[in-house]
Motif scaffolding. Sequence first.
Motif, short mmCIF file in Angstrom:
data_model
loop_
_atom_site.label_atom_id
_atom_site.label_comp_id
_atom_site.label_asym_id
_atom_site.label_seq_id
_atom_site.Cartn_x
_atom_site.Cartn_y
_atom_site.Cartn_z
N PHE A 208 0.84 -1.20 0.00
CA PHE A 208 0.00 0.00 0.00
C PHE A 208 0.87 1.25 0.00
O PHE A 208 0.56 2.24 -0.69
N GLU B 182 -8.27 -8.27 0.09
CA GLU B 182 -8.02 -6.87 0.40
C GLU B 182 -6.94 -6.28 -0.52
O GLU B 182 -7.10 -5.17 -1.05
N TRP C 45 -7.61 -3.39 -3.31
CA TRP C 45 -6.87 -2.12 -3.21
C TRP C 45 -6.12 -1.83 -4.49
O TRP C 45 -6.11 -0.68 -4.98
#
Length: 514
Positions: A319, A345, A349
């Motif tokens: 991230f 996830e 993302w």
Amino acid sequence: MSASTMAPTQQALAGAATSQPPHFVLVPLAAHGHLIPMVDLARLLASRGARVSLLTTPLNARRLRDGGVTDKAARAKLLLEVVELPYSPADYGLPPDCQNADMIADNAQMLPFFLALRELAGPFEAYVRALVPRPSCIISDWCNSWTAGVATYLGIPRLFFQGPSCFFSLCDLNAAAHGLHERIAAAEDREPHVVPSMSVSVKVGNGRPHGFFTSPGCKELRHDAVAAMRTSQGVVINTFLDLEEKSVACYEAALGKPVWTLGPFCLHTRDGDDMASRGGNKSGVSERAIVTWLDKQAPESVVYVSFGSVARKLPKQQFEIGHGLEHCCRPFLWVVKESELASPEARMWLESLEARTSGRGLVVRGWAPQLVVLSHRSVAGFVTHCGWNSVLESIAHGVPVLTWPHFADQFLNEQLAVDVLGVGLRIGVTAPVMILNDDAAAPVLRGDIARAVSELMQGGEEAEERRRKAKEYGAKARKAMEKGGNSYERLTQLIESFRHGGGKDNEHCSGVIA
């Protein structure tokens, strides 16, 4: 024994041996970063008229064949074969397909993986014994110490292949010569040590990575590798003299053996298909789609981001990387491993990031044709883990690097790129991570990533100087590989040195050994 006193069969075999091309048996480590340069070396040797056999595990052999290595060699009439060695990782508690380091699922499998590779010694010996005549030379990875006994017993000359830079190799040798590895391994010794006889200050210690087989439990592996290095006839390194002249001279003197600098191997791979298929891996994005996207970008505007085949980043660090690339407002091409997208996830993302940066960013899942990318006119910077292949390939194509080392030789390759060559900029990592999924403790934050990428890609005197030096070394790299260049002529000398090799005595060429 004179020709007149030879038995007829021995005369025929001796005559055949002199008329046949020299035969090199290459034994790479079963890890992508070690396999690719050895495949390039195999192509180099075969293109100059040598016969080459490349021995590896069944998985790697299949990948290479799927990538067209043998088919392209056959079409070019090159004497290059890929040979499978039987391999049973399950005997060491590993999955049957754990035949390359990129298949290792967690850090606990790393030591069993290397221990299992030693079982290749038996099939390797059987293959070499069956060759008539004996091969001219064996070239095996530094980590493959199990090749040494076979070569010594059969009297076959053996060179070791050192995958990292010569700068690293010299540092590792000097550290060993002064007992630094043993002192660092002592639990009570936590202080870093300066490695003597280096052109710049180099420190190694528990908090500073210092080579291969230095982790707990690997003492025997390192001992065997060093012993095999000492009994070899020399070393082959994927570098060139104009890049590492001082290190090469010092390493040759310290090692007491010839250092064959034959690179950059990647510049021999000029064909577009070869550049795209190196390593035999596949990607969800085709090479055509990648090139089409790069063609749409302005010249020298794109930053390429890739961390090699082994290191895997946890979602938290992924991230930060993604947000950093988004915030730097530069076109980017980012390679993300499929294993890094295991969680829903992470996938969601990434899809969101792709939507927000559509047109400016391209995410490649799995694998990218790195040489195709680095040789493209739009690429002006490379965020790299500092594996030597990546650093050298970037330099060979005149692209400066933003360094983000992880383990093993990578921090020393960073020091070479930044402090010695002046073609790199540090992102600021100072502590090593374990090889797999271990960057949660000290992630590099998005703001640091955005600032470092901007500094690498922007104008200004320092950035321009990095680009100038990278392009200058790139030109020297191309010259080294051309006829008359140092690497080209060293390869000629290497082939000629082993043209008449091949075992202890003529009687061994009969294939009958006690």
